[in-house]
Design a protein around this motif. Structure first.
Motif, short mmCIF file in Angstrom:
data_model
loop_
_atom_site.label_atom_id
_atom_site.label_comp_id
_atom_site.label_asym_id
_atom_site.label_seq_id
_atom_site.Cartn_x
_atom_site.Cartn_y
_atom_site.Cartn_z
N ASN A 113 -8.36 -1.98 -41.68
CA ASN A 113 -7.07 -2.50 -41.29
C ASN A 113 -6.12 -2.49 -42.49
OD1 ASN A 113 -4.99 -3.85 -40.06
ND2 ASN A 113 -6.09 -5.76 -39.78
N GLY A 114 -4.95 -1.87 -42.32
CA GLY A 114 -3.95 -1.82 -43.37
C GLY A 114 -4.00 -0.58 -44.24
N MET A 115 -5.04 0.26 -44.10
CA MET A 115 -5.10 1.50 -44.89
C MET A 115 -3.95 2.41 -44.48
SD MET A 115 -9.14 2.42 -45.22
CE MET A 115 -9.01 3.61 -46.54
N LEU A 116 -3.46 3.17 -45.45
CA LEU A 116 -2.35 4.08 -45.23
C LEU A 116 -2.82 5.52 -45.40
CD1 LEU A 116 0.26 2.15 -47.37
CD2 LEU A 116 0.20 2.25 -44.88
N GLY A 117 -2.09 6.44 -44.80
CA GLY A 117 -2.39 7.85 -44.93
C GLY A 117 -1.17 8.69 -44.60
N GLN A 122 -4.69 12.57 -44.36
CA GLN A 122 -5.24 12.35 -45.70
C GLN A 122 -4.95 10.90 -46.06
OE1 GLN A 122 -6.39 15.23 -47.55
NE2 GLN A 122 -7.33 13.80 -48.96
N LEU A 123 -6.01 10.12 -46.29
CA LEU A 123 -5.84 8.71 -46.63
C LEU A 123 -5.29 8.57 -48.04
CD1 LEU A 123 -9.18 7.25 -45.23
CD2 LEU A 123 -6.93 7.28 -44.12
N ASP A 124 -4.57 7.49 -48.28
CA ASP A 124 -4.17 7.16 -49.64
C ASP A 124 -5.41 6.67 -50.36
OD1 ASP A 124 -1.66 7.75 -48.75
OD2 ASP A 124 -0.84 5.73 -49.00
N GLY A 125 -5.51 7.00 -51.61
CA GLY A 125 -6.69 6.63 -52.39
C GLY A 125 -6.31 6.02 -53.71
N PRO A 126 -7.30 5.82 -54.57
CA PRO A 126 -7.03 5.22 -55.88
C PRO A 126 -6.02 6.02 -56.70
CG PRO A 126 -9.39 5.36 -55.49
CD PRO A 126 -8.71 6.10 -54.37
N GLY A 140 -3.42 7.51 -55.53
CA GLY A 140 -2.09 7.46 -54.95
C GLY A 140 -2.05 8.00 -53.54
N GLN A 141 -0.85 8.25 -53.08
CA GLN A 141 -0.62 8.71 -51.72
C GLN A 141 -1.29 10.06 -51.48
OE1 GLN A 141 3.50 8.55 -50.50
NE2 GLN A 141 3.19 10.25 -49.10
N GLY A 142 -2.08 10.13 -50.39
CA GLY A 142 -2.73 11.37 -50.02
C GLY A 142 -3.85 11.79 -50.96
N ARG A 143 -4.42 10.87 -51.71
CA ARG A 143 -5.47 11.19 -52.69
C ARG A 143 -6.85 10.72 -52.23
NH1 ARG A 143 -3.24 13.72 -57.50
NH2 ARG A 143 -1.04 13.30 -57.29
N GLY A 144 -6.96 10.29 -50.99
CA GLY A 144 -8.23 9.79 -50.48
C GLY A 144 -8.91 10.80 -49.57
N GLU A 145 -9.79 10.27 -48.74
CA GLU A 145 -10.56 11.10 -47.81
C GLU A 145 -9.68 11.64 -46.69
OE1 GLU A 145 -13.94 11.73 -48.05
OE2 GLU A 145 -13.76 10.74 -50.00
N ARG A 146 -10.10 12.73 -46.11
CA ARG A 146 -9.45 13.31 -44.93
C ARG A 146 -10.17 12.77 -43.69
NH1 ARG A 146 -9.19 18.65 -46.17
NH2 ARG A 146 -7.01 18.48 -46.69
N VAL A 147 -9.40 12.32 -42.71
CA VAL A 147 -9.98 11.81 -41.46
C VAL A 147 -9.38 12.54 -40.27
CG1 VAL A 147 -10.54 9.50 -42.34
CG2 VAL A 147 -8.32 9.90 -41.29
N SER A 148 -10.20 12.70 -39.25
CA SER A 148 -9.76 13.29 -37.98
C SER A 148 -9.75 12.17 -36.95
CB SER A 148 -10.70 14.41 -37.57
OG SER A 148 -10.26 14.97 -36.35
N ILE A 149 -8.58 11.84 -36.45
CA ILE A 149 -8.39 10.69 -35.57
C ILE A 149 -8.27 11.18 -34.13
CG2 ILE A 149 -6.98 8.65 -35.14
CD1 ILE A 149 -5.76 9.33 -38.04
N PRO A 150 -9.26 10.88 -33.28
CA PRO A 150 -9.13 11.26 -31.87
C PRO A 150 -8.10 10.36 -31.19
CG PRO A 150 -11.16 10.03 -32.23
CD PRO A 150 -10.50 10.19 -33.57
N MET A 151 -7.07 10.93 -30.62
CA MET A 151 -5.97 10.13 -30.07
C MET A 151 -6.06 9.91 -28.57
SD MET A 151 -4.35 9.07 -32.62
CE MET A 151 -2.94 8.33 -31.80
N GLY A 152 -7.12 10.35 -27.93
CA GLY A 152 -7.27 10.09 -26.50
C GLY A 152 -7.74 8.68 -26.23
N ASP A 153 -8.08 7.95 -27.29
CA ASP A 153 -8.65 6.62 -27.13
C ASP A 153 -7.65 5.50 -27.33
OD1 ASP A 153 -10.94 8.10 -26.88
OD2 ASP A 153 -11.77 7.51 -28.82
N ASP A 154 -6.35 5.78 -27.33
CA ASP A 154 -5.35 4.72 -27.52
C ASP A 154 -5.58 4.06 -28.87
OD1 ASP A 154 -3.25 3.01 -26.84
OD2 ASP A 154 -4.57 1.59 -25.87
#
Length: 159
Positions: free
Chosen positions: A64-68, A81-85, A87-101
């Motif tokens: 909760n509260g993570m940025l990307g 691309q998540l924000d990481g230590p 800075g912006q866009g320096r974290g892990e890459r995530v694939s977010i399924p959007m069919g689940d609201d």
């Protein structure tokens, strides 16, 4: 950051509109954006959009509260691309399924509550009459280098 979610939504809408006017952010499906149903209603996302996660999701490895930053949108999915230590866009890459609201939203501005514990170089705070001294303290202490406080004359006329 702002206290009220309605204010955060309005700030996010204004920022996105300006980015679209400058040609820095796609608008509409023909330009590469997609509209998805989120917990807070329908939202359009495009490559380059800043997003915030609104709840923990172990499957995605987000809290909760993570940025990307959105890298790609397609039917039923956002890749970010998540924000990481670093800075912006320096974290892990995530694939977010959007069919689940999903519990995500635009993340240009967030609530003060979402920023609790965060530290940024520069903070911009929209003051409101609904803020107490505790919220004000949290908002005014998120920065390392500088903070700017904004308030509406209409909001504080009677004070």
């Amino acid at each position: 950051m702002a206290h009220r979610r309605a204010d955060v939504r309005a700030i996010n809408d204004v920022i996105r509109a300006e980015l679209q006017n400058r040609g820095e952010l796609a608008q509409g499906e023909e330009a590469g954006a997609r509209t998805f149903q989120t917990h807070d209603g329908k939202r359009e996302f495009a490559p380059g959009d800043h997003i915030v996660f609104l709840e923990n999701n172990r499957d995605l490895g987000v809290k909760n509260g993570m940025l990307g930053t959105v890298e790609h949108v397609s039917a039923g999915k956002i890749v970010a691309q998540l924000d990481g230590p670093g800075g912006q866009g320096r974290g892990e890459r995530v694939s977010i399924p959007m069919g689940d609201d999903q519990a995500i939203d635009h993340g240009y501005a967030t609530t003060i509550h979402k920023n609790q514990g965060a530290q940024v170089d520069h903070a911009y705070v929209m003051a409101s009459g609904t803020m107490d001294r505790h919220l004000t303290y949290v908002a005014m202490t998120r920065h390392r280098d500088g903070v700017q406080l904004y308030g509406s004359q209409n909001e504080f006329t009677s004070r």
